[in-house]
Design a protein around this motif. Structure first.
Motif, short mmCIF file in Angstrom:
data_model
loop_
_atom_site.label_atom_id
_atom_site.label_comp_id
_atom_site.label_asym_id
_atom_site.label_seq_id
_atom_site.Cartn_x
_atom_site.Cartn_y
_atom_site.Cartn_z
N ASP A 15 -7.53 21.74 22.20
CA ASP A 15 -6.34 22.35 22.80
C ASP A 15 -5.11 22.16 21.92
OD1 ASP A 15 -5.91 19.69 23.32
OD2 ASP A 15 -5.70 19.92 25.50
N ARG A 16 -5.30 21.54 20.75
CA ARG A 16 -4.19 21.39 19.82
C ARG A 16 -4.56 22.01 18.48
NH1 ARG A 16 -1.92 15.35 19.50
NH2 ARG A 16 -1.86 14.82 21.72
N ASP B 99 -7.88 19.42 17.58
CA ASP B 99 -8.15 18.07 18.06
C ASP B 99 -9.51 18.06 18.76
OD1 ASP B 99 -7.50 19.31 20.47
OD2 ASP B 99 -6.48 17.55 21.28
N SER C 19 -9.49 14.01 24.78
CA SER C 19 -8.74 14.75 23.77
C SER C 19 -8.83 14.15 22.36
CB SER C 19 -7.30 14.86 24.25
OG SER C 19 -6.51 15.58 23.38
N HIS C 20 -7.67 13.74 21.83
CA HIS C 20 -7.60 13.23 20.46
C HIS C 20 -7.87 11.73 20.39
CE1 HIS C 20 -3.81 12.54 22.41
NE2 HIS C 20 -3.62 11.53 21.58
N ASP D 261 -10.74 18.10 21.71
CA ASP D 261 -11.13 19.02 22.80
C ASP D 261 -10.54 20.42 22.56
OD1 ASP D 261 -8.54 18.14 23.32
OD2 ASP D 261 -8.77 18.29 25.48
MG LIG Z 1 -6.43 17.72 23.31
#
Ligand SMILES: [Mg+2]
Ligand SMILES: CC(=O)N[C@H]1[C@@H](OP(=O)(O)O)O[C@H](CO)[C@@H](O)[C@@H]1O
Length: 564
Positions: free
Chosen positions: A296-297, A292, A74-75, A294
């Motif tokens: 998802d944010r 972010d 992710s982030h 990936d």
């Molecule tokens: Mg993420």
């Protein structure tokens, strides 16, 4: 019988084999945290391989339904990596399996791993032995360790007889969750199907814009910070097909543009409240969004002055508020008695937040008469809670969230739309509101928070409301807040309760927090062990930034002193 025994032998041999190919380094311990396993990418192969075994077992347990594996951190910094498992509905793996996931990841040697699997399979009644098929879809982000870890996952999956792995390629996390969900629903589940759904439902939303609202048209220009991750890459692929928007992608993940999540991305912008790398004075007054690594944010921001790099931030709480206002407005139009067709659409609307939600957002939402509930941090908790409503809207302050609609609500909405379309009422406000909600159910990812689909819903709603970034930002004023991280010897010695708002152990810590908080106007403070990093997080809110900083700092000192 002999054939069965041979299969059994073969199954055991495969598990022992794969475990010996990915030995657990001594001293290594994995825990299934807020979003699966995460660590330095180079050390992740044993955990990822075992997640492959686990995913195949999960599919076997659930009557061969497809499950998913996402390889991402992710982030987090580019050197990290991680793995998480998606259940057949596209949501996070059922929490009941987390202890087994952790035990499997930490099995010290091949024999221990085999025994663990055999015992678990027996306890859970999983049909191991090759008579049933299992299906696992795999996706990964752009991290350099992704391909190597994909191979580890494939080896894990292939260690289970009857299991089939399908590599879906380099994807955003929500794309993979969407694919798993779609596949199990028997609908088309490829990447181009995902894009088509996004593009078509966004177009539909724009076609349904009110013609008579007056006011200025929304500026079409939108600059998106892609965090040098996969979200920017995907947005580049579809942006030309998004009518009504002029999207510029920065930190797009192209070779040479910068490092994944480094000085950019939704986490950076939300925590630092400054412009990401690649933005400058020429962007003052332009609506910007940040994803972010990936995708998802999602957060939005705008530079208000060219003299510094500070931004006005619209975080997950304000995205949630925008969605809530829009959905409530459509429901009100549909259920207003003055309509031509006397149909109503009763809907229980629920808002789900965590303790990190800014207090001003909660007050704003409650002030609208909405039902607001809290869960612990992590989408797995929020999503589950949101599913209890006809329409559940959830967001973490950091920009991770979505809107989920119950099957029952969607079928009622469909039948209402059909009734209205077949009558003279098909140009009524009621019909349009129903159609807008239908388009929203298609646009917003039902499996998990999705920055790309979230961004398109935001853009459609801003156009619908004819709201500038500033109008949206001024919905309410965030209370000043501060987040700090504290390193302690053992973060698990902190136990929390009441959706993480209170510490139950050590009890003296909560007394100290209460005492400190009482010294501040509008003070609120809580601490919790992170589920993704080896730190304790401290969050404080107060009426001024100086006070919020001071409250966070004094509580952080207590944490250090008691547990450091
Ligand atoms: Mg993420
Ligand atoms: C304060 C904060 O932002 N926490 C994040 C972070 O979890 P922690 O358990 O706080 O490390 O990562 C999670 C996974 O991405 C995300 O769901 C969550 O919101």
């Amino acid at each position: 019988m002999a054939a069965d025994q041979e299969q059994e032998q073969e199954q055991r041999r495969r598990l022992l084999d794969v475990a010996s190919r990915f030995p657990l380094p001594t001293g290594c311990r994995f825990s299934y945290g807020t979003a699966g396993f995460r660590a330095d990418g180079a050390t992740m192969a044993p955990a990822v391989c075992r997640a492959g075994i686990l995913a195949a077992l999960r599919s076997l347990k659930l009557a061969s339904a497809a499950v998913g594996i996402v390889i991402t951190a992710s982030h987090n910094p580019i050197g990290d990596n991680g793995v998480k498992i998606a259940d057949p509905d596209g949501g996070m793996m059922d929490q009941q399996w987390e202890p087994f996931a952790a035990a499997l990841a930490n099995a010290p040697d091949p024999d221990a791993l085999l025994q663990l699997v055999l015992q678990f399979v027996k306890d859970e009644g999983i049909p191991l032995g090759g008579h049933h098929t299992a299906q696992v879809l795999l996706g990964r982000d752009t991290r350099p360790t992704g391909e190597y870890l994909l191979d580890a996952a494939l080896q894990g999956i292939n260690a289970i007889l009857g299991a089939q792995a399908i590599d879906m390629g380099i994807l955003t996390t929500p794309q993979l969750h969407w694919m798993v969900r779609s596949k199990n629903k028997g609908i088309k589940a490829s990447e181009s199907d995902y894009f088509t759904q996004l593009i078509n439902s966004f177009r539909r939303m724009l076609e349904l814009l009110p013609k008579d609202k007056g006011g200025d048209e929304l500026a079409k220009k939108l600059i998106v910070d892609g965090a040098n991750g996969i979200g920017g890459v995907k947005l580049e692929q579809i942006k030309a097909e998004l009518s009504g928007l002029d999207i510029i992608v920065r930190n797009s993940g192209k070779e040479g543009e910068g490092i994944l999540n480094h000085l950019c991305g939704a986490d950076f912008v939300q925590k630092e409240r400054v412009t990401p790398h690649g933005f400058g004075p020429e962007d003052v007054g332009v609506r910007c969004a940040s994803l972010d690594g990936d995708a998802d944010r999602l957060v939005y921001f705008q530079m208000s002055s060219s003299s510094d790099n500070k931004v006005d931030l619209v975080d997950g709480d304000k995205i949630l508020s925008l969605f809530a206002l829009f959905i409530r407005e459509q429901l009100d139009v549909i259920n207003n008695n003055g309509n031509q067709v006397d149909k109503s659409l009763p809907a229980r609307l629920g808002i789900v937040q965590t303790a990190y939600a800014n207090g001003a957002s909660t007050q704003f939402l409650k002030g609208l008469g909405l039902e607001v509930v809290f869960t612990p941090t992590g989408v797995k908790y929020l999503h589950k809670k949101a599913l209890e409503y006809d329409i559940g809207i959830y967001f973490e302050a950091n920009g991770h969230g979505t809107v989920v609609f119950s099957e029952d609500f969607i079928s009622q909405l469909e039948s209402l739309s059909n009734d209205l379309s077949s009558q003279a009422a098909n140009c009524s406000a009621q019909y349009h509101a129903a159609m807008r909600l239908m388009a929203a159910t298609q646009l917003i990812n039902q499996a998990v928070g999705d920055a790309l689909s979230g961004l398109l819903l935001v853009e459609a709603i801003l156009q619908y409301k004819r709201w500038s970034f500033q109008n949206w930002c001024e919905l309410y004023s965030d209370l000043p807040s501060r987040q700090l991280k504290v390193k302690v010897v053992d973060r698990s010695s902190i136990v929390t309760t009441d959706a993480e708002t209170k510490v139950s152990q050590p009890s003296s810590l909560q007394e100290l927090i209460d005492k400190e908080t009482a010294n501040y106007t509008q003070g609120r403070c809580f601490v919790r062990p992170s589920g993704t990093e080896d730190v304790v997080r401290v969050y404080a809110e107060a009426s001024t930034q100086v006070e919020a900083d001071s409250l966070a700092k004094s509580v952080a000192h207590h944490v250090e002193r008691l547990l450091g």
